[in-house]
Design an enzyme around this catalytic site. Structure first.
Site, PDB file in Angstrom:
ATOM      1  N   PRO A 244       0.793  -1.232   0.000  1.00  0.00           N
ATOM      2  CA  PRO A 244       0.000   0.000   0.000  1.00  0.00           C
ATOM      3  C   PRO A 244       0.827   1.285   0.000  1.00  0.00           C
ATOM      4  O   PRO A 244       0.824   2.054   0.968  1.00  0.00           O
ATOM      5  CB  PRO A 244      -0.828  -0.130   1.284  1.00  0.00           C
ATOM      6  CG  PRO A 244       0.049  -0.931   2.198  1.00  0.00           C
ATOM      7  CD  PRO A 244       0.763  -1.920   1.308  1.00  0.00           C
ATOM      8  N   CYS A 245       1.510   1.538  -1.108  1.00  0.00           N
ATOM      9  CA  CYS A 245       2.330   2.747  -1.213  1.00  0.00           C
ATOM     10  C   CYS A 245       1.480   4.008  -1.188  1.00  0.00           C
ATOM     11  O   CYS A 245       2.003   5.104  -0.924  1.00  0.00           O
ATOM     12  CB  CYS A 245       3.207   2.704  -2.456  1.00  0.00           C
ATOM     13  SG  CYS A 245       2.325   2.459  -4.005  1.00  0.00           S
ATOM     14  N   HIS A 246       0.170   3.875  -1.439  1.00  0.00           N
ATOM     15  CA  HIS A 246      -0.697   5.048  -1.375  1.00  0.00           C
ATOM     16  C   HIS A 246      -0.824   5.586   0.043  1.00  0.00           C
ATOM     17  O   HIS A 246      -1.247   6.723   0.241  1.00  0.00           O
ATOM     18  CB  HIS A 246      -2.091   4.709  -1.932  1.00  0.00           C
ATOM     19  CG  HIS A 246      -2.772   3.582  -1.235  1.00  0.00           C
ATOM     20  ND1 HIS A 246      -2.502   2.246  -1.510  1.00  0.00           N
ATOM     21  CD2 HIS A 246      -3.721   3.562  -0.253  1.00  0.00           C
ATOM     22  CE1 HIS A 246      -3.251   1.473  -0.747  1.00  0.00           C
ATOM     23  NE2 HIS A 246      -3.998   2.250   0.031  1.00  0.00           N
TER      24      HIS A 246
END
Length: 286
Positions: A244-246
């Site tokens: 989950p780089c967001h």
């Protein structure tokens, strides 16, 4: 309306808000800006996000991002208490991450079979690619970009096989639901440097609906002062949403740039998860 069309309208609304954020447009103005009635925009957001447009739109503001960053240190401190190795969690979905070896990367996929499939989901159309070791790529489709061509360039000697049924069972269904529940753990097999792998492992520890700064991740992996390098590692993430780089943003709280699949999609992911966190809270408003 199918999922891809629904997301396209959500993204247009978010882009309108981005473009006019200084005056904080009301629901009626946003609806007019995307060619919908306020009633239909209200219904679309509520069905898609699980919360009202007013609350959803709050989650894409700078103020919310700054508030979320205040909790970042405690979130990663809790992660350090249990260690960064082993499985992480995405909602109630267990995710394990394994790194490709330097030899495997150097071989460019020689002798490797990669199965791939395209699917529609809550955040638009995306490509899943997987090997026997695990999912190696999840990429959203964007105008002017072909994720399958990028996959072939990353693994030039691999044998690419279309198998949407298998990729759907493995990861497509979970991603289509926005990272929802799955009966079995999902294995990820990513190509990256040791530093990048550590950053991605740390991201797996950030719960849905929470945000962390690049500097907080750098501290968590024992590299204080490496915030810029963390930002580059976040940008290089090959497996959207499941890593989950967001959930990683700048210390300023701004996230207009730096997400490889677009700032509007990043805002949508952040707000969607925050909305579900709010809706599941014991004292959530009806």
């Amino acid at each position: 309306m199918d999922g891809d069309a629904t997301y396209a309208r959500i993204e247009r609304a978010i882009r309108y808000i981005e473009d006019h954020r200084l005056r904080q447009p009301r629901l009626e103005e946003v609806a007019a800006g995307v060619g919908m009635s306020p009633f239909h925009l209200q219904r679309l957001f509520t069905a898609w996000a699980g919360v009202s447009p007013k609350l959803f739109l709050r989650y894409v503001t700078l103020d919310h991002a700054r508030e979320a960053l205040m909790d970042a240190r405690s979130v990663l401190d809790a992660a350090l208490d249990v260690g960064l190795s082993g499985p992480g969690r995405l909602h109630d979905l267990c995710v394990t991450l394994e790194a490709a070896t330097p030899g495997e990367i150097g071989a460019g996929g020689r002798g490797l079979e990669i199965r791939h499939g395209r699917h529609d989901g809550a955040f638009g159309r995306f490509l899943v690619a997987m090997t026997e070791r695990g999912v190696c790529s999840i990429a959203f489709e964007r105008e002017g970009e072909d994720p399958l061509a990028a996959l072939a360039a990353a693994w030039p000697h691999a044998r690419l096989v279309e198998d949407a049924a298998r990729t759907w069972r493995c990861a497509g269904e979970a991603l289509a639901r926005g990272g929802g529940a799955g009966a079995s753990p999902i294995r990820l097999w990513a190509r990256g440097t040791n530093f990048q792998i550590k950053v991605w492992e740390a991201l797996l520890r950030v719960p849905p609906g929470r945000l962390v700064g690049y500097g907080d991740i750098a501290r968590a992996i024992g590299r204080p002062g490496a915030a810029r390098a963390v930002g580059r590692a976040v940008g290089a993430n090959p497996i959207a949403v499941l890593i989950p780089c967001h959930r990683a943003i700048r210390a300023s709280g701004r996230f207009e740039t730096g997400y490889r699949w677009g700032s509007a999609r990043k805002r949508a992911l952040i707000a969607w998860e925050a909305g579900r966190r709010h809706a599941s809270a014991p004292d959530a408003a009806a």
